[in-house]
Scaffold this motif. Structure first.
Motif, mmCIF file in Angstrom:
data_model
loop_
_atom_site.group_PDB
_atom_site.id
_atom_site.type_symbol
_atom_site.label_atom_id
_atom_site.label_comp_id
_atom_site.label_asym_id
_atom_site.label_seq_id
_atom_site.Cartn_x
_atom_site.Cartn_y
_atom_site.Cartn_z
ATOM 1 N N LEU A 1 0.838 -1.193 0.000
ATOM 2 C CA LEU A 1 0.000 0.000 0.000
ATOM 3 C C LEU A 1 0.876 1.246 0.000
ATOM 4 O O LEU A 1 0.492 2.284 -0.508
ATOM 5 N N GLY A 2 2.058 1.103 0.564
ATOM 6 C CA GLY A 2 2.994 2.222 0.615
ATOM 7 C C GLY A 2 3.337 2.747 -0.771
ATOM 8 O O GLY A 2 3.461 3.954 -0.967
ATOM 9 N N ASN A 3 3.491 1.846 -1.736
ATOM 10 C CA ASN A 3 3.862 2.283 -3.083
ATOM 11 C C ASN A 3 2.678 2.814 -3.866
ATOM 12 O O ASN A 3 2.794 3.802 -4.579
ATOM 13 N N PHE B 1 -3.227 -1.832 11.624
ATOM 14 C CA PHE B 1 -3.921 -0.866 10.752
ATOM 15 C C PHE B 1 -3.803 -1.232 9.282
ATOM 16 O O PHE B 1 -4.669 -0.899 8.477
ATOM 17 N N TYR B 2 -2.757 -1.975 8.940
ATOM 18 C CA TYR B 2 -2.588 -2.397 7.545
ATOM 19 C C TYR B 2 -3.714 -3.347 7.141
ATOM 20 O O TYR B 2 -4.201 -3.317 6.014
ATOM 21 N N SER B 3 -4.134 -4.204 8.098
ATOM 22 C CA SER B 3 -5.192 -5.167 7.754
ATOM 23 C C SER B 3 -6.508 -4.447 7.492
ATOM 24 O O SER B 3 -7.341 -4.938 6.733
ATOM 25 N N PHE C 1 11.561 4.917 3.845
ATOM 26 C CA PHE C 1 11.664 3.879 4.863
ATOM 27 C C PHE C 1 10.504 2.922 4.844
ATOM 28 O O PHE C 1 10.664 1.710 4.844
ATOM 29 N N PHE C 2 9.324 3.500 4.858
ATOM 30 C CA PHE C 2 8.119 2.675 4.894
ATOM 31 C C PHE C 2 8.054 1.804 3.653
ATOM 32 O O PHE C 2 7.727 0.623 3.713
ATOM 33 N N SER C 3 8.400 2.399 2.526
ATOM 34 C CA SER C 3 8.219 1.701 1.264
ATOM 35 C C SER C 3 9.144 0.502 1.103
ATOM 36 O O SER C 3 8.730 -0.526 0.581
HETATM 37 N N1 TRP Z 1 6.690 -1.768 2.605
HETATM 38 C C1 TRP Z 1 5.283 -2.038 2.698
HETATM 39 C C2 TRP Z 1 4.551 -1.021 1.855
HETATM 40 O O1 TRP Z 1 5.134 -0.299 1.107
HETATM 41 C C3 TRP Z 1 4.792 -2.046 4.114
HETATM 42 C C4 TRP Z 1 5.625 -2.873 4.995
HETATM 43 C C5 TRP Z 1 5.703 -4.235 5.014
HETATM 44 C C6 TRP Z 1 6.561 -2.402 5.923
HETATM 45 N N2 TRP Z 1 6.633 -4.630 5.926
HETATM 46 C C7 TRP Z 1 7.168 -3.530 6.484
HETATM 47 C C8 TRP Z 1 6.934 -1.118 6.294
HETATM 48 C C9 TRP Z 1 8.200 -3.381 7.405
HETATM 49 C C10 TRP Z 1 7.928 -0.984 7.234
HETATM 50 C C11 TRP Z 1 8.574 -2.084 7.777
HETATM 51 O O2 TRP Z 1 3.348 -0.931 1.910
#
Ligand code: TRP
Length: 448
Positions: free
Chosen positions: A25-27, A103-105, A224-226
């Motif tokens: 979802l991040g991308n 929250f991702y779920s 970072f998140f991505s």
């Molecule tokens: N990277 C994922 C995204 O872009 C989310 C994610 C999965 C994540 N595992 C992670 C983010 C570990 C930070 C750390 O949606």
């Protein structure tokens, strides 16, 4: 304890699993929305710099930690730094993974609702306002979103409980190529829209005047998140790498593919947005409100919506699997629980947290902590505090605590492969990354 550690079967499978974790979802949801809010092309350039400089280095530091120890996120530090406080990095990671899972779920569940709606031809409204209202009505409902959280968690559970090879690796090897195919189809469709060029201009033409500290900082957080770093996810996955894997090359592949997907998502979304005369700086509703509205104005709109939300669901699934695996591996290895039992505990606790997060849009919306609902709190605390802190500590750990020799030996497979930029990498994790990340953390806390 001469038991052989589980490893991924093939190089391709391992890359697909790691890319699956990174691409999420991040991308497809967060990146275009951040880019839209922060000036398009200007953000893109800063983002790419951040990913190459920081994301890649932290990932390699995590790869080192995972494969050198062959352990879960906490166990890794117990092996590499026995009787020290470094294992805090692991605990921070396991807790962050669990909280993100919550929250991702919820958002993953929404993608299923939108798949269902578009498949049944009900994803229609007369205006953006009506789409917004429908979205709000759905997310604040009690049963429907919770039902989707239950279903999504169940699917995740099935994959993770099937194990590293049969579950995670095999599913990623099927889903990731599918995801690329869908991205390319949607990208081509979007480029054929009238006025697509305007969107591309916005996305690719950097207006350097727009680069300011806010743009840099949000690009850093997004990087970072991505690429899934800062919480031991890549430590856990790398613990399943065998000793002949070329980790520097793997990290470059994962980061490059992750960035490619983010760019493709931009190519899909910005032409669509500009060609229907909508402002690109829509914020988080971009995907669930603006896009369905755009799709319904195209021929075969339901079909495009359907394909898009399938894409989003696949991306979400391969990422949430990796979050689940971090906690599962920890319980399985640190408490010597069977993998089945560990998976079940994580699924059930994750489900409980997911339901609470989902309800925080409706019946629990009055529960505010630091002025925000539970969902937003978890999002903020993990992405803006725990990940950067974890990433910084991992760099300090690999850069200062681990000897340069040990680092080099592991990353070059005992000197059998070349890692030309090792000196650059070592310098980044030792000095550059900790300083930059510290500045980001302080800024997020409002202290700088
Ligand atoms: N990277 C994922 C995204 O872009 C989310 C994610 C999965 C994540 N595992 C992670 C983010 C570990 C930070 C750390 O949606």
């Amino acid at each position: 304890m001469a038991q052989q550690r589980t490893t991924f079967n093939s190089k391709l499978g391992l890359i697909m699993a790691s890319v699956g974790s990174a691409v999420g979802l991040g991308n497809i949801w967060r990146f275009p929305c951040e880019a839209g809010e922060h000036g398009g092309g200007a953000f893109l350039i800063v983002y790419i710099l951040c990913v190459m400089l920081l994301g890649l280095s932290v990932m390699l530091a995590e790869f080192f930690t995972g494969r050198a120890s062959q352990k879960d996120a906490v166990g890794a530090f117990k092996i590499l730094a026995p009787n020290t406080m470094w294992k805090i990095i692991g605990y921070n990671g396991v807790i962050a993974a669990f909280l993100i899972f919550g929250f991702y779920s919820v958002v993953s569940g929404w993608t299923l609702e939108y798949i269902y709606q578009s498949a049944s031809g009900n994803l229609r409204a007369d205006s953006v306002e009506e789409f917004t209202a429908n979205f709000g009505k759905f997310t604040s409902d009690v049963f429907r979103p919770v039902l989707w959280v239950v279903i999504f968690t169940l699917i995740t559970h099935i994959v993770v409980s099937s194990g590293v090879k049969k579950g995670i690796e095999r599913s990623s090897k099927i889903m990731m190529p599918l995801l690329f195919v869908i991205l390319i189809i949607l990208g081509i469709r979007s480029l054929m829209l009238p006025n697509a060029v305007e969107g591309l201009k916005f996305f690719f033409n950097p207006d350097f005047g727009k680069i300011n500290s806010a743009v840099i900082l949000s690009a850093l957080g997004q990087a970072f998140f991505s690429v899934s770093v800062g919480m031991g996810c890549m430590i856990t996955y790398a613990s399943y790498f065998n000793k002949s894997i070329n980790m520097p090359n793997t990290a470059v592949s994962v980061v490059a593919l992750d960035t490619l997907v983010a760019v493709l998502a931009g190519i899909i979304i910005f032409p669509a947005v500009t060609s229907f005369n909508i402002s690109p700086s829509q914020g988080p509703t971009l995907v669930f409100v603006t896009l369905p509205n755009i799709f319904q104005q195209m021929p075969f709109g339901d079909l495009w919506s359907f394909i898009f939300f399938v894409l989003l669901a696949i991306a979400a699934l391969t990422s949430i699997i990796s979050l689940h695996e971090v906690v599962t591996a920890y319980l399985h290895e640190q408490y010597r629980m069977s993998r089945r039992k560990a998976t079940a505990i994580v699924s059930l606790c994750g489900l409980a947290l997911g339901i609470i997060c989902s309800l925080s849009f409706g019946v629990l919306s009055h529960v505010k902590i630091f002025g925000v609902i539970i969902f937003d709190l978890l999002d903020f605390v993990t992405a803006n505090l725990m990940l950067p802190a974890g990433g910084m500590l991992i760099c300090i750990f690999a850069g200062w605590f681990i000897s340069k020799k040990a680092l080099k030996t592991e990353l070059t497979n005992s000197g059998t492969i070349r890692f030309r930029l090792f000196a650059v990498f070592a310098f980044i994790i030792k000095y550059v990354a900790p300083v930059i990340i510290a500045l980001v953390c302080l800024n997020q806390l409002g202290l700088f």
